[in-house]
Design a protein around this motif. Structure first.
Motif, PDB file in Angstrom:
ATOM      1  N   UNK A 146       4.531  -5.257  13.850  1.00 35.11           N
ATOM      2  CA  UNK A 146       3.471  -4.326  13.471  1.00 35.11           C
ATOM      3  C   UNK A 146       2.118  -4.926  13.830  1.00 35.11           C
ATOM      4  N   UNK A 147       1.144  -4.094  14.189  1.00 33.98           N
ATOM      5  CA  UNK A 147      -0.179  -4.635  14.499  1.00 33.98           C
ATOM      6  C   UNK A 147      -0.888  -5.200  13.280  1.00 33.98           C
ATOM      7  N   UNK A 148      -0.447  -4.793  12.091  1.00 33.22           N
ATOM      8  CA  UNK A 148      -1.048  -5.252  10.832  1.00 33.22           C
ATOM      9  C   UNK A 148      -0.024  -5.007   9.733  1.00 33.22           C
ATOM     10  N   UNK A 149       0.045  -5.848   8.710  1.00 34.79           N
ATOM     11  CA  UNK A 149       0.980  -5.585   7.608  1.00 34.79           C
ATOM     12  C   UNK A 149       0.688  -4.248   6.938  1.00 34.79           C
ATOM     13  N   UNK A 150       1.708  -3.668   6.343  1.00 32.76           N
ATOM     14  CA  UNK A 150       1.516  -2.440   5.576  1.00 32.76           C
ATOM     15  C   UNK A 150       0.759  -2.787   4.299  1.00 32.76           C
ATOM     16  N   UNK A 151      -0.348  -2.120   4.089  1.00 28.73           N
ATOM     17  CA  UNK A 151      -1.256  -2.490   3.001  1.00 28.73           C
ATOM     18  C   UNK A 151      -1.222  -1.494   1.850  1.00 28.73           C
ATOM     19  N   UNK A 152      -1.353  -1.978   0.621  1.00 27.61           N
ATOM     20  CA  UNK A 152      -1.600  -1.055  -0.492  1.00 27.61           C
ATOM     21  C   UNK A 152      -2.918  -0.321  -0.282  1.00 27.61           C
ATOM     22  N   UNK A 153      -3.033   0.822  -0.919  1.00 29.05           N
ATOM     23  CA  UNK A 153      -4.242   1.628  -0.730  1.00 29.05           C
ATOM     24  C   UNK A 153      -5.477   0.957  -1.316  1.00 29.05           C
ATOM     25  N   UNK A 154      -5.294   0.250  -2.435  1.00 28.53           N
ATOM     26  CA  UNK A 154      -6.440  -0.321  -3.141  1.00 28.53           C
ATOM     27  C   UNK A 154      -6.190  -1.789  -3.464  1.00 28.53           C
ATOM     28  N   UNK A 155      -7.264  -2.588  -3.574  1.00 25.52           N
ATOM     29  CA  UNK A 155      -7.099  -3.993  -3.975  1.00 25.52           C
ATOM     30  C   UNK A 155      -6.551  -4.077  -5.398  1.00 25.52           C
TER      31      UNK A 155
END
Length: 696
Positions: free
Chosen positions: A479-488
């Motif tokens: 993946x070009x970037x890890x799958x991120x949560x929407x919010x910190x």
């Protein structure tokens, strides 16, 4: 002629008694002849119709059995026993739904009907309805048979307290003569509750009483209890000298690993035992017909903590297990056929115990469901109801692996995503099969599955080293970037007083579970605490107290006194995040470092000292440090690790400056859609054709 004359002279009651006797002796054809003689004289004799139906079933005459029981029901439709007999006949004919309806009718006519309840509970459990099965059994009056079925079922559903209560009620019924089965159920429930010492004592008593299969059940559960305490050699001894006579037990014995190894020598010994055990199983051409019998040795998550490229070993394990139990390699009926028309059907098998609607699997399901050309299907293995994504559906797979294979077959999937293959036995067992033309493993367990049936391993480009494809049996999709949560993440109040943390000491937290801390970490911790006399090493206390004692003993040998270790309680996510924020420095573990832990700590403003090794699982925290702009925290040697930890720990101003940078970086990272979008496109549109799969 003589037989006919004798039969003619016998009265109907005598003939029925003689037929029952013959049936009980395993001579159903002779019994059926007597029933036929009765029915020739009295065609509407309901009891003869009923009993002859059972004899016909035992004699392999299913159609006759069905006709006879239907005739009996026409005469006495309110007879609950007849409806149960009909259910037996329907089960033999493979009519599961009709069987269930017959059993429901029997229970409606006679609510206290243990035999019918047990059969219907078994049917519902096989269909994946564990809670429904438990509810049925709870409605029955207590009996050893009902409670023997209820206790293990409740353990599987996560209700260990209920399981213990059921086992204790069974033992109370048995009074002064407790059964080995009741004690095994009690020990298993205690083990699920974390009361390991009590479980071990109970299971030892059960083992002394048990014979045959029950003895092996007690032995297996006792070995599991000892292994959870870190007593891996004791667990191996418990399996016994003749474990090799039983392939499933031999696999479990070979796979026994230390949760907290006392030294690198322990690791080497356990790994050699595994290699030797696999070789022996192959040489003996061992065979296990039922995959449900493989209770251990299918998944080997502890290998990931050893810091070794295990691609060849993992492939060896997978191929040996597949050879041991060939039905694991089941291929769905639609594989190789023309794809069905309509939307692309993709299933996502979530990790066992994962909160519904949370994590990468949930995000992926929502992303897939947003595509008009995709039908997203949420799958669960742990008996919990699957939470369907928008415009999708959910399915709880049955506990029985044969039934789970059938359920996956029926879905006719185009793609199947395994969120944590390699971490749990049942998920790994199912991953051996081919249920979709495209099968993918996410990095929930950050190592190759070793399975020929998994086509792709999904990772992140920034976390993988050069030449990473050689570490995987699967093809590698980055993946070009890890799958991120929407919010910190948002921590609860991180006040040290509220968390019962000392306010005048430097707190260095390693948030990884103890099985991820290799002996090499002890020397790093000792050097850090030697350089900071005000420092304390913080660790999260494991559920099993014995493991904490093992780690303290091992660390003492490296020079870390027990009083320099501060054990924290990880009661819920809010407290865990508060601890990440309240400490001064987070220490990444070598060999199997943190991913979400490092990301969360950095987002909360706490610096992380990140080891950058040769494998992806040893580089994730380093990726996050670089992504947050804390490049100086990425280290490659033990000396640099200690130096950087002390630089943060002893310099409050340096920590404050780092926290400002980290908190400023968090908003641009969280909610980044690139990783999720790339994975959704990969699954919905198909993988790139240029990627080559490395040889096994």
């Amino acid at each position: 002629m003589m037989t006919h004359s004798v039969e003619s002279a016998m009265s109907v009651p005598v003939r029925l008694d003689e037929a029952l006797r013959l049936h009980g002796l395993g001579r159903p054809a002779e019994a059926l002849a007597l029933y036929d003689a009765v029915l020739a004289e009295e065609p509407r004799h309901a009891e003869a119709l009923h009993l002859s139906a059972l004899a016909a079933l035992a004699a392999g005459k299913g159609a006759l059995a069905r006709a006879r029981v239907d005739g009996a029901l026409a005469l006495t439709p309110d007879d609950a026993d007849l409806w149960r007999s009909l259910a037996l006949i329907l089960r033999a004919a493979g009519e599961a739904e009709a069987m269930g309806r017959a059993l429901e009718t029997a229970l409606a006519l006679r609510p206290a009907f243990p035999a019918a309840a047990l059969a219907l509970a078994e049917s519902r459990l096989a269909a994946g309805d564990g809670p429904g099965a438990a509810s049925l059994l709870r409605q029955q009056p207590d009996s050893p048979e009902i409670l023997a079925a209820l206790a293990p079922l409740l353990v599987g559903l996560g209700d260990a307290e209920g399981a213990l209560e059921a086992a204790d009620r069974r033992l109370a019924l048995e009074e002064d003569d407790p059964s080995a089965g009741g004690l095994i159920d009690r020990g298993t429930a205690l083990l699920a509750l974390g009361r390991t010492e009590e479980a071990i004592a109970t299971l030892r008593t059960a083992l002394a009483l048990a014979e045959g299969q029950e003895a092996w059940t007690a032995r297996i559960n006792l070995a599991d209890a000892l292994a959870r305490q870190g007593n891996w050699r004791g667990a191996a001894r418990t399996y016994g000298a003749n474990a090799g006579d039983f392939p499933a037990v031999a696999l479990a014995l070979a796979s026994t690993m230390p949760l907290v190894p006392a030294s690198t020598a322990d690791i080497a010994e356990a790994r050699q035992r595994l290699v030797t055990g696999l070789e022996t199983l192959r040489e003996r051409r061992a065979f296990v017909p039922d995959p449900n019998a493989l209770f251990a040795g299918i998944a080997h998550p502890l290998l990931a903590a050893h810091g070794i490229d295990d691609r060849l070993l993992m492939a060896d394990i997978a191929d040996t297990v597949r050879g041991l139990c060939p039905v694991l390699g089941h291929t769905a009926r639609h594989i190789g056929k023309a794809p069905h028309r309509g939307r692309r059907r993709i299933g996502v098998l979530a990790p066992a115990g994962a909160p519904a609607g949370e994590g990468i699997a949930a995000a992926l399901l929502e992303g897939l469901a947003a595509r008009a050309d995709v039908e997203a299907i949420a799958l669960t293995l742990d008996g919990a109801e699957a939470k369907a994504p928008p415009a999708g559906r959910g399915a709880a797979l049955p506990t029985d692996l044969f039934k789970a294979q059938e359920a996956l077959d029926a879905l006719e999937l185009d793609g199947l995503v395994h969120a944590e293959v390699g971490a749990g036995a049942r998920a790994t067992a199912l991953a051996h099969g081919r249920f979709a033309p495209l099968q993918v493993a996410l990095g929930g367990h950050p190592a190759t599955s070793g399975l020929a049936s998994i086509d792709w391993f999904v990772s992140s480009a920034g976390m993988e080293p050069a030449g990473a494809r050689a570490h995987y049996r699967e093809a590698l999709f980055r993946l070009p970037h890890p799958i991120m949560p929407a919010l910190p993440p948002v921590a609860e109040a991180a006040d040290r007083d509220r968390l019962a943390l000392p306010g005048d000491e430097t707190l260095y937290l390693c948030a990884q579970p103890l099985h991820r801390l290799p002996p090499a970490f002890d020397r790093l911790a000792a050097a850090i605490l030697e350089g900071d006399r005000r420092g304390r090493l913080c660790l999260f206390r494991p559920d099993e107290p014995a493991l904490a004692g093992l780690l303290e003993a091992r660390m003492a040998l490296a020079g870390v006194a027990a009083e320099r270790i501060l054990w924290l309680r990880r009661t819920r996510r809010g407290i865990y995040l508060a601890a990440l924020k309240a400490v001064d420095v987070v220490l990444d573990a070598p060999h199997w470092g943190g991913d979400g832990t490092a990301r969360d700590a950095l987002a909360l403003g706490t610096p992380v000292v990140a080891w950058q090794g040769a494998l992806m699982r040893d580089r994730r925290a380093a990726f996050w440090c670089a992504a947050f702009g804390l490049d100086e925290a990425v280290v490659r040697t033990a000396e640099a690790y200690v130096r950087q930890a002390l630089a943060f720990g002893r310099d409050r101003a340096k920590r404050r400056a780092a926290a400002e940078r980290l908190c400023a970086a968090a908003p641009r990272l969280f909610g980044d859609p690139r990783g999720l979008s790339a994975l959704v496109s990969f699954l919905a549109d198909g993988p790139p054709s240029a990627e080559a799969r490395p040889k096994a």
